[in-house]
Structure formats: structure tokens, C-alpha cells
Design a protein around this motif. Structure first.
Motif, PDB file in Angstrom:
ATOM      1  N   ASP A  27      13.051   3.639   9.164  1.00 31.25           N
ATOM      2  CA  ASP A  27      11.883   3.095   9.845  1.00 31.25           C
ATOM      3  C   ASP A  27      12.225   1.692  10.315  1.00 31.25           C
ATOM      4  O   ASP A  27      12.026   0.707   9.612  1.00 31.25           O
ATOM      5  CB  ASP A  27      10.683   3.093   8.893  1.00 31.25           C
ATOM      6  CG  ASP A  27      10.302   4.505   8.521  1.00 31.25           C
ATOM      7  OD1 ASP A  27       9.450   5.080   9.178  1.00 31.25           O
ATOM      8  OD2 ASP A  27      10.936   5.048   7.586  1.00 31.25           O
ATOM      9  N   THR A  28      12.778   1.669  11.509  1.00 30.23           N
ATOM     10  CA  THR A  28      13.318   0.411  12.021  1.00 30.23           C
ATOM     11  C   THR A  28      12.372  -0.171  13.051  1.00 30.23           C
ATOM     12  O   THR A  28      11.342   0.416  13.392  1.00 30.23           O
ATOM     13  CB  THR A  28      14.663   0.666  12.717  1.00 30.23           C
ATOM     14  OG1 THR A  28      14.403   1.526  13.833  1.00 30.23           O
ATOM     15  CG2 THR A  28      15.658   1.296  11.785  1.00 30.23           C
ATOM     16  N   LEU A  53       0.808  -1.221   0.000  1.00 29.34           N
ATOM     17  CA  LEU A  53       0.000   0.000   0.000  1.00 29.34           C
ATOM     18  C   LEU A  53       0.842   1.273   0.000  1.00 29.34           C
ATOM     19  O   LEU A  53       0.297   2.373  -0.059  1.00 29.34           O
ATOM     20  CB  LEU A  53      -0.952  -0.006   1.196  1.00 29.34           C
ATOM     21  CG  LEU A  53      -1.893  -1.226   1.296  1.00 29.34           C
ATOM     22  CD1 LEU A  53      -2.910  -1.026   2.419  1.00 29.34           C
ATOM     23  CD2 LEU A  53      -2.618  -1.497  -0.023  1.00 29.34           C
ATOM     24  N   CYS A  54       2.161   1.135   0.095  1.00 29.64           N
ATOM     25  CA  CYS A  54       3.017   2.332   0.085  1.00 29.64           C
ATOM     26  C   CYS A  54       4.479   1.897  -0.001  1.00 29.64           C
ATOM     27  O   CYS A  54       4.837   0.827   0.482  1.00 29.64           O
ATOM     28  CB  CYS A  54       2.815   3.105   1.392  1.00 29.64           C
ATOM     29  SG  CYS A  54       3.106   4.865   1.257  1.00 29.64           S
ATOM     30  N   ASN A  55       5.314   2.716  -0.613  1.00 30.79           N
ATOM     31  CA  ASN A  55       6.752   2.460  -0.566  1.00 30.79           C
ATOM     32  C   ASN A  55       7.419   3.492   0.326  1.00 30.79           C
ATOM     33  O   ASN A  55       7.325   4.699   0.070  1.00 30.79           O
ATOM     34  CB  ASN A  55       7.375   2.541  -1.960  1.00 30.79           C
ATOM     35  CG  ASN A  55       8.872   2.249  -1.923  1.00 30.79           C
ATOM     36  OD1 ASN A  55       9.277   1.160  -1.540  1.00 30.79           O
ATOM     37  ND2 ASN A  55       9.692   3.236  -2.281  1.00 30.79           N
ATOM     38  N   GLU A  56       8.054   3.007   1.366  1.00 34.13           N
ATOM     39  CA  GLU A  56       8.888   3.826   2.250  1.00 34.13           C
ATOM     40  C   GLU A  56       8.214   5.079   2.776  1.00 34.13           C
ATOM     41  O   GLU A  56       8.780   6.178   2.682  1.00 34.13           O
ATOM     42  CB  GLU A  56      10.204   4.185   1.546  1.00 34.13           C
ATOM     43  CG  GLU A  56      11.008   2.974   1.142  1.00 34.13           C
ATOM     44  CD  GLU A  56      12.415   3.305   0.685  1.00 34.13           C
ATOM     45  OE1 GLU A  56      12.704   4.480   0.427  1.00 34.13           O
ATOM     46  OE2 GLU A  56      13.223   2.374   0.598  1.00 34.13           O
ATOM     47  N   PRO A  57       7.006   4.966   3.351  1.00 33.15           N
ATOM     48  CA  PRO A  57       6.423   6.147   3.985  1.00 33.15           C
ATOM     49  C   PRO A  57       7.195   6.486   5.262  1.00 33.15           C
ATOM     50  O   PRO A  57       7.871   5.616   5.820  1.00 33.15           O
ATOM     51  CB  PRO A  57       5.004   5.680   4.337  1.00 33.15           C
ATOM     52  CG  PRO A  57       5.118   4.190   4.489  1.00 33.15           C
ATOM     53  CD  PRO A  57       6.168   3.762   3.498  1.00 33.15           C
ATOM     54  N   ASP A  58       7.077   7.736   5.665  1.00 34.62           N
ATOM     55  CA  ASP A  58       7.727   8.163   6.906  1.00 34.62           C
ATOM     56  C   ASP A  58       6.845   7.711   8.079  1.00 34.62           C
ATOM     57  O   ASP A  58       5.932   8.422   8.499  1.00 34.62           O
ATOM     58  CB  ASP A  58       7.856   9.694   6.882  1.00 34.62           C
ATOM     59  CG  ASP A  58       8.488  10.223   8.150  1.00 34.62           C
ATOM     60  OD1 ASP A  58       8.805   9.409   9.039  1.00 34.62           O
ATOM     61  OD2 ASP A  58       8.672  11.449   8.238  1.00 34.62           O
TER      62      ASP A  58
END
Ligand code: GCB
Length: 599
Positions: free
Chosen positions: A451-452, A411-416
Motif C-alpha cells: 500500500d504505497t 484503527l487498523c494494521n496493514e489493511p488492504d
């Protein structure tokens, strides 16, 4: 949201004509085309191939980088025998927003450059004559649109895009345009879900039709033998001793849906489906109740000359490369691909993580441009963006839900996701998308380096995790790679020691590599270093059994924005942009062909 997105077919009741070829084309920098009557004809147009991105055909930079409105126009003869039918135009992809006109009349607009839309033009066309089809497209990027970015005006008055992602903003009619004639009362959607065991499969189906006619459904095997049949808008098809769709061992049944009134067939739609189930159980990904390990890549629709245009020739080559190297999967990073990609994957038994074009949802990702220090989800563009985001999630699932190859929805690539403001956004996104897929396939998003396990506030949402990690390249690079490995292990130890028991797939890692650059001992950018980096990651993967897949970035080199981090594109490909192997391809081929499916 589109009402139905069935792939066009020609049969006794439906007609599908591709409008590919040369169209008239013209830039409209002052956005004056509409008031000046361009919908009826373009003065001094140039000819532009469709499907194609316009950019790389040009030899001057202003044209290649053109940002703003531009027009396509074609005169199309619409036959008399379409009388009584619903006449539609179906655009596979218009990047990023489009307005469709027929004979000067505005028909509809659409936003979202990587998904199809259909315009009902029945009332606007003249049968037995040439009709003027015009499309005004706009390729600007904005923070409240997918994919996210900015559009700026330079001091010389020219506009340019500043994407919050690295792939080039290839624009135009990137996929085929179809002219369709279908029955007025028609089948416009269907869906299936499955239960399978060794000796029986049950297909639960549901049909959506604009008609009160009876619905008949049948299922035929690859020899054309009908193995099950049912009637009604909703029902079950039971198959004894089925041949299941398996990873890299596909078997496709044909589902045939008919609308029947007084023994007369009014409409028919047939499609290929695969009988299989997908589940996440603990840290396993199961297909037909058996664990699988993903081997494959992130990809792009990208090739020389036509940019992001769908090209069946390139796709055939890519699928053959996937098979040669021993891959069984890929992610449609960072947007849903042309439907023919999914059809080929269905046929070859390749699994797809299908990604919506929600990319660039992170101001630091604008680091390709120097970075912007603000949380993306605090922005005042979020409400408008969300509307478009969920709309495109709905259309992606509507379009692709019947493909056996689709394993999961990204649903998303690499959101914050490291600020609290991301939480309400993702709560809503995951709630609003929960019931869209009748097969309830897993939903996820990729987690960027920042985002760990410790920093992400959104770890509860994904059904399994996609990690994009770049030690050895964007940090701890070169001779420091051993520290990169230690850091990666430290992060994975945290996952291991937590009470989270979900699969992790590494969905990106890699090193930019200039083909032909050899160095002993290695240096960054050399073919040797790319292999060393892959070896490092693989050593780590082999030590953690909750890692259920490896998809290095990228299948092939691809074009990006210009910048001081890129030399004519992103070179993390295992293959070159013209689809020849770098040395790493032989390394991966050896590894992947030796790993069992349930590794
Ligand atoms: C990423 C992005 C991908 C880029 C890649 C890179 O994290 O998801 O779109 O191309 O890194 O090579 O920088």
C-alpha cells in the motif's frame, strides 16, 4: 459498546478485589458444557493460573494448539457488606469471546479478546456466601472477527487456527478479573481535554453518572495541593502556572470527581491525568505546541510461560529498556494492551499509538500461510466485521482517552487499501469514530509494503501515516540491500513531491536476528546484518524531514505461529524474548540518545 470502562479502584465508596490465582479449567471440544451444567461445576478440572494464556503451560501439542470452547470456574466468597451496592465482575481480557455465568445463571457475553468488559451480577450473587463464577471462552479466529483469520478442522478431527497475522493466538483470561462493589448511583465515565499555554492550562471535563446528585470536581498537584475546583457535569478547571506533562518528563495531576447529595458524598473516583495538547500541523507532530520526533518500537504483550498474559514484572523491565535505549514512544501493536501499561507510560512520559485489534485485514497477509488471492474488503464478512471493528474502536477510546500517554489511535494494521472496495469501509470507520475522542487525537492506520503512495486508495484518511516497510528483509535482502535503499528513497521522493503535507512515522522495519549469530562480513540473521539494516533505514530517515518518527519492529522477539519463515518465533526483536540486548540495542541507544526531541 461498554457503558463505562473506568479502571477499578478501592476508596471509601468503592471496593475492588482481584480474583487472580488458580481457577478450575477444562477444554470443551464438543461445546457441550453449557447443556451439561458446567456453569455450576467442572468435572475433573485442571488448575489454571489467571491471568495467563493457557497454551505454553501444556507439554502436549494438542492442548497447546487447542481451538474451540474452554471453561474457567472459581468459587468466590462475596461479603455481606456488599449489600446495597452494585456488584460487578470486570474481565480485563478474555481471548476472544466469552460468556459469563454466576451460580449457573448466564449473565452476559462479550466479543473482543483485548478489551475489558463488566458484568452486572448484583441480582445473581448471594451475599455472605461462596458463589460460582464461570466463564466459557472461545478462541477461534474468523474473517468476520478481530483479529482476522480462519479456523479449520484437520482430517483427524482436531481444530486449528490459521491467523492472517503472525503472532501466536495465545488464549485465555490474559488479564486480571476484578470483583467490584460500587454505589448504585455511580460515576461511570469521565473525559478531559486541554488548552495549554506557558502560564495557564484549562482542563475541560465532562462526567457521566447514574445519579442526579451534584458533581464536584477538583484537581490536585503532585504534592496533593488542590489547584482548581469546579462543579457540574461539565466544566472547566483553570490551572495557573501549570507543570505540563512532557515527553519523558511527565507530571501528573489528580482529578477527583465526587457525587454529592445533601452534603453527603455518594461516590468518588480519582485518577491521574497529564496536562498537555497534541496536534498535527503540516508535517509536524506537536506536543504542547512543540515538534517531537518519535523513537521507539512496535511491541507485543508476550513472554515465556504465560504467553500474552499481562505481567507487571515484564512491563517494568520493558519500560526500563525503553528508557535505557532512549525511546520515547511505542505502538500497542496489534491490540490495546493492559491498562497498567498506559499507567506506567503516563508516569514515564512515553507516547503510545493505541491500536485496535484490527489486524489481518488483508488476504495476502495470510502469506504466513501461503497467501490468498482476493481483496479482503470484497468479502461477504465485511458488514459483520465492521460492527465488531467500530465497537472495539469505541471501547478502546472509551477506556484509554484519559491517558496523557496516548498520542494517537491506530484503527487498523496493514489493511488492504489498494482496492476501491476499501474506500467505503474506511469512509465509514473514520466518520463513525470522528467524535469519540474529546481530545480529537490523530487517527491513522499502518500501510503495508503493497500500500504505497501509488497504490493505496485510502491515503486521504489518516491524519499522519504509519509505514511498515521491509526492504532488506522480505525483498531486496542480503547483498541486494542497496537496491532496497534505492526503492525506499524512490517511494519517499514520491511523497515529498506530492501535495500531501502530513507526518510519516516508520512504524515497522527490521530483520530477523538470531542472538549470538555473528558473521563478518554479515549475512542475514546475524547480529551484524540487523545493525546494517537499521543503519540503512536511518540514513534514509535523516534525509527527509517529513519523517517524524522511527519505530523498528520489534522491541523484543515474540512467539508466532509455526512456519517456514520463523524459527521459534519472530526474531526481529532488538532485545531477546527474555529481554536481553542484541548488538543492535547498543547501536540504537547511541543514535537515540543523541537525537534531540524535536529532531
Ligand atoms: C508486519 C506485521 C507484523 C509482523 C511483521 C513481520 O508487517 O505488521 O505483525 O510481525 O510484519 O515481522 O513479518
Amino acid at each position: 459498546m461498554e457503558k463505562g470502562l473506568l479502571y477499578p479502584v478501592t476508596n471509601a465508596y468503592r471496593e475492588d478485589q482481584k480474583l487472580d490465582g488458580l481457577w478450575d479449567f477444562k477444554f470443551d471440544p464438543a461445546s457441550e458444557g453449557e447443556q451439561n451444567g458446567w456453569a455450576k461445576g467442572l468435572a475433573d478440572p485442571i488448575e489454571m493460573p489467571v491471568p495467563a494464556s493457557f497454551n505454553d503451560f501444556f507439554t502436549d501439542k494438542d492442548a497447546r494448539e487447542y481451538t474451540g470452547d474452554f471453561w474457567y470456574l472459581k468459587k468466590v466468597f462475596i461479603p455481606q457488606h456488599f449489600a446495597g451496592k452494585k456488584v460487578e465482575l470486570r474481565f480485563g481480557a478474555a481471548t476472544h469471546r466469552a460468556v459469563v455465568y454466576v451460580n449457573g445463571q448466564k449473565i452476559r457475553s462479550h466479543e473482543g479478546g483485548f478489551l475489558p468488559f463488566t458484568a452486572d451480577v448484583t441480582a445473581a450473587v448471594n451475599l455472605g456466601e461462596e458463589n460460582i463464577i464461570a466463564v466459557k471462552i472461545n478462541n477461534e479466529l474468523h474473517r468476520d472477527a478481530l483479529p482476522a483469520g480462519d479456523t479449520v478442522t484437520l482430517k483427524n478431527g482436531k481444530r486449528m487456527v490459521k491467523p492472517f497475522f503472525d503472532f501466536y493466538n495465545y488464549s485465555g483470561l490474559n488479564r486480571s478479573v476484578h470483583l467490584l462493589a460500587i454505589p448504585q448511583g455511580n460515576i461511570y465515565d469521565y473525559s478531559t481535554s486541554y488548552e495549554v499555554s506557558d502560564d495557564q492550562a484549562t482542563v475541560h471535563y465532562q462526567v457521566a453518572a447514574d445519579s442526579d446528585a451534584d458533581i464536584k470536581v477538583s484537581l490536585a498537584d503532585e504534592d496533593g495541593v488542590v489547584v482548581a475546583a469546579a462543579t457540574g457535569q461539565k466544566g472547566e478547571l483553570v490551572v495557573k502556572n501549570p507543570t505540563l506533562w512532557q515527553v519523558r518528563d511527565a507530571y501528573l495531576y489528580t482529578i477527583r470527581i465526587q457525587l454529592v447529595k445533601n452534603d453527603k458524598v455518594l461516590d468518588e473516583y480519582a485518577d491521574k491525568i497529564g496536562l498537555r495538547t497534541i496536534e498535527i500541523k503540516g508535517h509536524q507532530i506537536l506536543v504542547n505546541h512543540k515538534p517531537i520526533y518519535l523513537k521507539g518500537f512496535g511491541r507485543h504483550e508476550d513472554s515465556i510461560y504465560a504467553g500474552r498474559a499481562f505481567d507487571l514484572n515484564v512491563e517494568r523491565r520493558d519500560v526500563n529498556l525503553l528508557k535505557w535505549i532512549g525511546a520515547n514512544s511505542f505502538r500497542s501493536s496489534h491490540y490495546p494492551y493492559d491498562e497498567q501499561v498506559y499507567k506506567l507510560a503516563d508516569r514515564e512520559g512515553i507516547l503510545i499509538t493505541d491500536e485496535v485489534p484490527a489486524v489481518g485485514f488483508k488476504m495476502a497477509a495470510a502469506s504466513f500461510l501461503g497467501g490468498l488471492d482476493q481483496s479482503f474488503f470484497d468479502g461477504d464478512w465485511i458488514d459483520e466485521l465492521y460492527k465488531k471493528h467500530i465497537d472495539q474502536v469505541k471501547d478502546m477510546i472509551k477506556r484509554d482517552k484519559n491517558h496523557p500517554s496516548v498520542l494517537a489511535w491506530s484503527l487498523c494494521n496493514e489493511p488492504d487499501t489498494s482496492t476501491e472496495s476499501a474506500v467505503p469501509y474506511f469512509t465509514k470507520l473514520f466518520n463513525d469514530s470522528a467524535d469519540l475522542d474529546p481530545q480529537k487525537r490523530p487517527r491513522t492506520f499502518t500501510l503495508n509494503e503493497d500500500d504505497t503512495f501509488e497504490t493505496s486508495k485510502c491515503l486521504k484518511f489518516p491524519d499522519f501515516y504509519l509505514l511498515n516497510r521491509y526492504p532488506g528483509w522480505y525483498h531486496k535482502w542480503g547483498y541486494e540491500i542497496s537496491d532496497g535503499e534505492a526503492g525506499l528513497r524512490a517511494e519517499l521522493d514520491e511523497w515529498q513531491n506530492s501535495d500531501i503535507d502530513k507526518p510519516i512515522v516508520f512504524s515497522e522495519y527490521g530483520a530477523d536476528t538470531e542472538p549470538g549469530l555473528h558473521k563478518l562480513p554479515s549475512i542475514m540473521w546475524s547480529e551484524e546484518y540487523q545493525i546494517e539494516l537499521l543503519e540503512m533505514f536511518n540514513r534514509v530517515f535523516d534525509d527527509y524531514d517529513f519523517i517524524r518518527g522511527e519505530q523498528p519492529w520489534n522491541l523484543a522477539d515474540f512467539q508466532t505461529v509455526e512456519g517456514n519463515m520463523r524459527v521459534n518465533g519472530n526474531k526481529k526483536g532488538i532485545f531477546t524474548r527474555d529481554r536481553q540486548p542484541k548488538a543492535a540495542a547498543f547501536y540504537l541507544r547511541k543514535r537515540w540518545n543523541s537525537l534531540p526531541l524535536d529532531y
